[in-house]
Design an enzyme around this catalytic site. Structure first.
Site, PDB file in Angstrom:
ATOM      1  CE  LYS A  98      -4.278  -1.364   2.261  1.00 25.05           C
ATOM      2  NZ  LYS A  98      -4.133  -2.888   1.865  1.00 25.05           N
ATOM      3  CG  ASP A 135      -2.595  -3.538  -1.671  1.00 20.36           C
ATOM      4  OD1 ASP A 135      -2.486  -4.573  -2.691  1.00 20.36           O
ATOM      5  OD2 ASP A 135      -2.513  -4.011  -0.568  1.00 20.36           O
ATOM      6  NE  ARG A 185      -4.367  -7.974  -5.990  1.00 19.08           N
ATOM      7  CZ  ARG A 185      -3.538  -7.623  -4.996  1.00 19.08           C
ATOM      8  NH1 ARG A 185      -3.998  -6.462  -4.135  1.00 19.08           N
ATOM      9  NH2 ARG A 185      -2.389  -8.061  -4.747  1.00 19.08           N
ATOM     10  CE  LYS A 188     -18.277  -8.394  -6.426  1.00 24.47           C
ATOM     11  NZ  LYS A 188     -19.433  -9.221  -5.808  1.00 24.47           N
ATOM     12  N   GLY A 189     -13.772  -3.193  -4.643  1.00 25.75           N
ATOM     13  CA  GLY A 189     -13.376  -2.181  -4.032  1.00 25.75           C
ATOM     14  C   GLY A 189     -13.956  -2.193  -2.936  1.00 25.75           C
ATOM     15  CB  ALA A 190     -12.434  -2.930   0.191  1.00 22.92           C
ATOM     16  CB  THR A 227     -13.970 -11.736  -7.260  1.00 20.77           C
ATOM     17  OG1 THR A 227     -15.401 -11.769  -6.525  1.00 20.77           O
ATOM     18  CG2 THR A 227     -13.976 -12.762  -8.147  1.00 20.77           C
ATOM     19  NE  ARG A 290     -11.480  -7.864   3.413  1.00 17.54           N
ATOM     20  CZ  ARG A 290     -10.426  -6.976   2.895  1.00 17.54           C
ATOM     21  NH1 ARG A 290      -9.497  -6.741   3.547  1.00 17.54           N
ATOM     22  NH2 ARG A 290     -11.170  -5.992   2.254  1.00 17.54           N
TER      23      ARG A 290
HETATM   24  P1  FDA Z   1     -18.594 -10.046  -2.570  1.00 18.62           P
HETATM   25  O1  FDA Z   1     -18.437  -8.909  -1.564  1.00 18.62           O
HETATM   26  O2  FDA Z   1     -19.838  -9.816  -3.218  1.00 18.62           O
HETATM   27  O3  FDA Z   1     -18.527 -11.510  -1.929  1.00 18.62           O
HETATM   28  C1  FDA Z   1     -19.085 -12.708  -2.667  1.00 18.62           C
HETATM   29  C2  FDA Z   1     -18.847 -13.589  -1.533  1.00 18.62           C
HETATM   30  O4  FDA Z   1     -17.617 -13.930  -1.146  1.00 18.62           O
HETATM   31  C3  FDA Z   1     -19.712 -13.447  -0.333  1.00 18.62           C
HETATM   32  O5  FDA Z   1     -21.300 -13.920  -0.710  1.00 18.62           O
HETATM   33  C4  FDA Z   1     -19.096 -14.570   0.563  1.00 18.62           C
HETATM   34  O6  FDA Z   1     -19.412 -15.690   0.486  1.00 18.62           O
HETATM   35  C5  FDA Z   1     -17.638 -14.351   0.204  1.00 18.62           C
HETATM   36  N1  FDA Z   1     -16.888 -13.217   0.923  1.00 18.62           N
HETATM   37  C6  FDA Z   1     -16.461 -11.976   0.560  1.00 18.62           C
HETATM   38  N2  FDA Z   1     -16.044 -11.193   1.350  1.00 18.62           N
HETATM   39  C7  FDA Z   1     -15.992 -11.890   2.562  1.00 18.62           C
HETATM   40  C8  FDA Z   1     -15.699 -11.707   3.666  1.00 18.62           C
HETATM   41  N3  FDA Z   1     -15.042 -10.496   4.433  1.00 18.62           N
HETATM   42  N4  FDA Z   1     -15.653 -12.507   4.796  1.00 18.62           N
HETATM   43  C9  FDA Z   1     -16.233 -13.773   4.549  1.00 18.62           C
HETATM   44  N5  FDA Z   1     -16.759 -14.173   3.440  1.00 18.62           N
HETATM   45  C10 FDA Z   1     -16.523 -13.135   2.354  1.00 18.62           C
HETATM   46  N6  FDA Z   1     -10.073  -3.687  -2.366  1.00 18.62           N
HETATM   47  C11 FDA Z   1      -9.540  -2.605  -2.736  1.00 18.62           C
HETATM   48  O7  FDA Z   1     -10.362  -1.407  -2.615  1.00 18.62           O
HETATM   49  N7  FDA Z   1      -8.097  -2.227  -2.697  1.00 18.62           N
HETATM   50  C12 FDA Z   1      -7.223  -3.440  -3.035  1.00 18.62           C
HETATM   51  O8  FDA Z   1      -5.965  -3.213  -3.256  1.00 18.62           O
HETATM   52  C13 FDA Z   1      -7.744  -4.707  -2.774  1.00 18.62           C
HETATM   53  N8  FDA Z   1      -6.962  -5.939  -2.926  1.00 18.62           N
HETATM   54  C14 FDA Z   1      -7.543  -7.259  -2.850  1.00 18.62           C
HETATM   55  C15 FDA Z   1      -7.016  -8.091  -3.036  1.00 18.62           C
HETATM   56  C16 FDA Z   1      -7.601  -9.759  -3.113  1.00 18.62           C
HETATM   57  C17 FDA Z   1      -6.761 -10.961  -3.591  1.00 18.62           C
HETATM   58  C18 FDA Z   1      -8.848  -9.449  -3.004  1.00 18.62           C
HETATM   59  C19 FDA Z   1      -9.607 -10.909  -3.137  1.00 18.62           C
HETATM   60  C20 FDA Z   1      -9.597  -8.509  -2.639  1.00 18.62           C
HETATM   61  C21 FDA Z   1      -8.921  -7.241  -2.633  1.00 18.62           C
HETATM   62  N9  FDA Z   1      -9.866  -6.194  -1.981  1.00 18.62           N
HETATM   63  C22 FDA Z   1      -9.217  -5.113  -2.171  1.00 18.62           C
HETATM   64  C23 FDA Z   1     -11.009  -6.403  -1.679  1.00 18.62           C
HETATM   65  C24 FDA Z   1     -12.299  -6.227  -2.614  1.00 18.62           C
HETATM   66  O9  FDA Z   1     -12.290  -5.002  -3.125  1.00 18.62           O
HETATM   67  C25 FDA Z   1     -13.751  -6.581  -2.046  1.00 18.62           C
HETATM   68  O10 FDA Z   1     -13.735  -5.776  -1.213  1.00 18.62           O
HETATM   69  C26 FDA Z   1     -13.599  -8.052  -1.603  1.00 18.62           C
HETATM   70  O11 FDA Z   1     -12.813  -8.817  -2.272  1.00 18.62           O
HETATM   71  C27 FDA Z   1     -15.256  -8.597  -1.273  1.00 18.62           C
HETATM   72  O12 FDA Z   1     -15.542  -8.724  -2.591  1.00 18.62           O
HETATM   73  P2  FDA Z   1     -16.063  -9.865  -3.377  1.00 18.62           P
HETATM   74  O13 FDA Z   1     -15.682  -9.920  -4.988  1.00 18.62           O
HETATM   75  O14 FDA Z   1     -15.355 -11.061  -3.011  1.00 18.62           O
HETATM   76  O15 FDA Z   1     -17.461  -9.943  -3.691  1.00 18.62           O
END
Ligand code: FDA
Length: 309
Positions: A98, A135, A185, A188-190, A227, A290
């Site tokens: 980061k 990141d 990479r 979705k965005g956090a 994801t 998370r």
């Molecule tokens: P979604 O949130 O819709 O989740 C789909 C399914 O996955 C859920 O129904 C559940 O089953 C499971 N799940 C997801 N999150 C979970 C959790 N916290 N605990 C338990 N189960 C969960 N973001 C960012 O802004 N900057 C970054 O640099 C990164 N880097 C990054 C690296 C990697 C390798 C990953 C996988 C993710 C990131 N992220 C990130 C985070 C990303 O933006 C996002 O917030 C999360 O991956 C959750 O989104 P999903 O795509 O998993 O879908």
């Protein structure tokens, strides 16, 4: 509502102070964080590699407030890369950085400090035979991070970027970064972002993810599909079939401790599956994000505080 509240909490120094001192059990942190020290985290990562998984290790920390802390974070990465080299893990394990942890947010010449620290980490990674991915943090840093990426890539073209599908600009950024040798990479965005810059509804974010994914999968670069969403994993596999991409020309990425069985299932099918492995003491912001993604994690966390389990 709960998600917005948690995301605000993730940036609050006062709440962070309280939570870090709460009697949180090691179990709850350990579910998402691979260890307090680099040695512990490398040992956890070795177990993943032995199962056929790849990894990207992240020394936890963000929003560094002084140059000494930025230098200490750089040195922590240099030490980590040395450990990975000593353990013969650099073919399977890279590092994620980061920029705010290595100085980007410092007043005055923060970007320059971050660039120089990141350059030192990239140089050590290359010597050890591995790579760095930057990141992506909140939208106020996107231009700065992509600018620093651009500078780094002139010497280290293997440096990876992260793009966040929820940002309205991302489809365009994907087009800019879909060229040969580019590693992107897509997640979705956090972070908590205003409607002016980011899609808000889950459906809109998912559709934006698919549009960005199509750009990357039909491009010439190396997409890193980050994801846990089963529908997006299936769509990626379908796009790979349609575009004739072989399994070594893209990879899936998931977070340490989230859907571990799915991680192993994909690896067993011959997919490249990389686990993002955070470690260190500064777990607060990471853990709260998370929880915002999944309220069940919050219940798990609160139960563990209540029972001091
Ligand atoms: P979604 O949130 O819709 O989740 C789909 C399914 O996955 C859920 O129904 C559940 O089953 C499971 N799940 C997801 N999150 C979970 C959790 N916290 N605990 C338990 N189960 C969960 N973001 C960012 O802004 N900057 C970054 O640099 C990164 N880097 C990054 C690296 C990697 C390798 C990953 C996988 C993710 C990131 N992220 C990130 C985070 C990303 O933006 C996002 O917030 C999360 O991956 C959750 O989104 P999903 O795509 O998993 O879908």
């Amino acid at each position: 509502m709960l998600r917005q509240l948690l995301l605000s909490m993730s940036r609050s120094a006062r709440i962070r102070h309280l939570v870090e001192r709460a009697p949180v059990s090691r179990t709850v942190v350990a579910r998402f964080v691979a260890g307090a020290s680099a040695e512990e985290a490398v040992a956890s990562t070795r177990k993943l590699v032995d199962k056929g998984l790849l990894a990207s290790m992240d020394h936890l920390g963000e929003d560094t407030l002084d140059v000494e802390q930025a230098t200490a974070t750089r040195d922590a990465y240099l030490r980590l890369i040395e450990l990975l080299g000593d353990d013969g893990l650099t073919a399977a394990v890279e590092v994620s950085v980061k920029l705010s942890a290595v100085g980007q947010a410092l007043p005055g010449d923060g970007e320059k400090v971050a660039l120089e620290n990141a350059r030192a980490i990239c140089a050590a990674a290359r010597t050890a035979g591995t790579t760095v991915t930057l990141d992506m943090e909140d939208h106020t840093t996107t231009d700065s991070t992509l600018g620093i990426l651009h500078e780094l890539r002139s010497d280290f073209p293997e440096t990876g970027a992260v793009l966040q599908a929820y940002l309205r600009r991302t489809e365009g950024d994907c087009r800019d970064l879909a060229g040969r040798d580019s590693r992107v990479r897509l997640c979705k965005g956090a972070y908590k972002e205003p409607e002016s810059v980011a899609f808000q509804g889950r459906g809109d974010v998912d559709k934006a993810y698919v549009r960005a994914l199509e750009v990357l999968m039909t491009g010439e670069g190396y997409p890193m599909v980050a994801t846990h969403d089963p529908r997006l994993v299936a769509i990626t596999e379908e796009l790979a079939r349609r575009t004739g991409r072989s399994k070594d020309t893209y990879e899936f990425q998931m977070l340490y401790g989230i859907r571990p069985h799915e991680q192993e299932r994909l690896a067993a099918q011959g997919q490249r599956m990389r686990v993002y492995v955070p470690y260190g003491d500064e777990w607060y912001g990471y853990l709260v994000r998370r929880m915002a993604e999944r309220p069940a994690n919050l219940a798990f966390f609160l139960r563990s505080v209540a029972t001091k389990g």
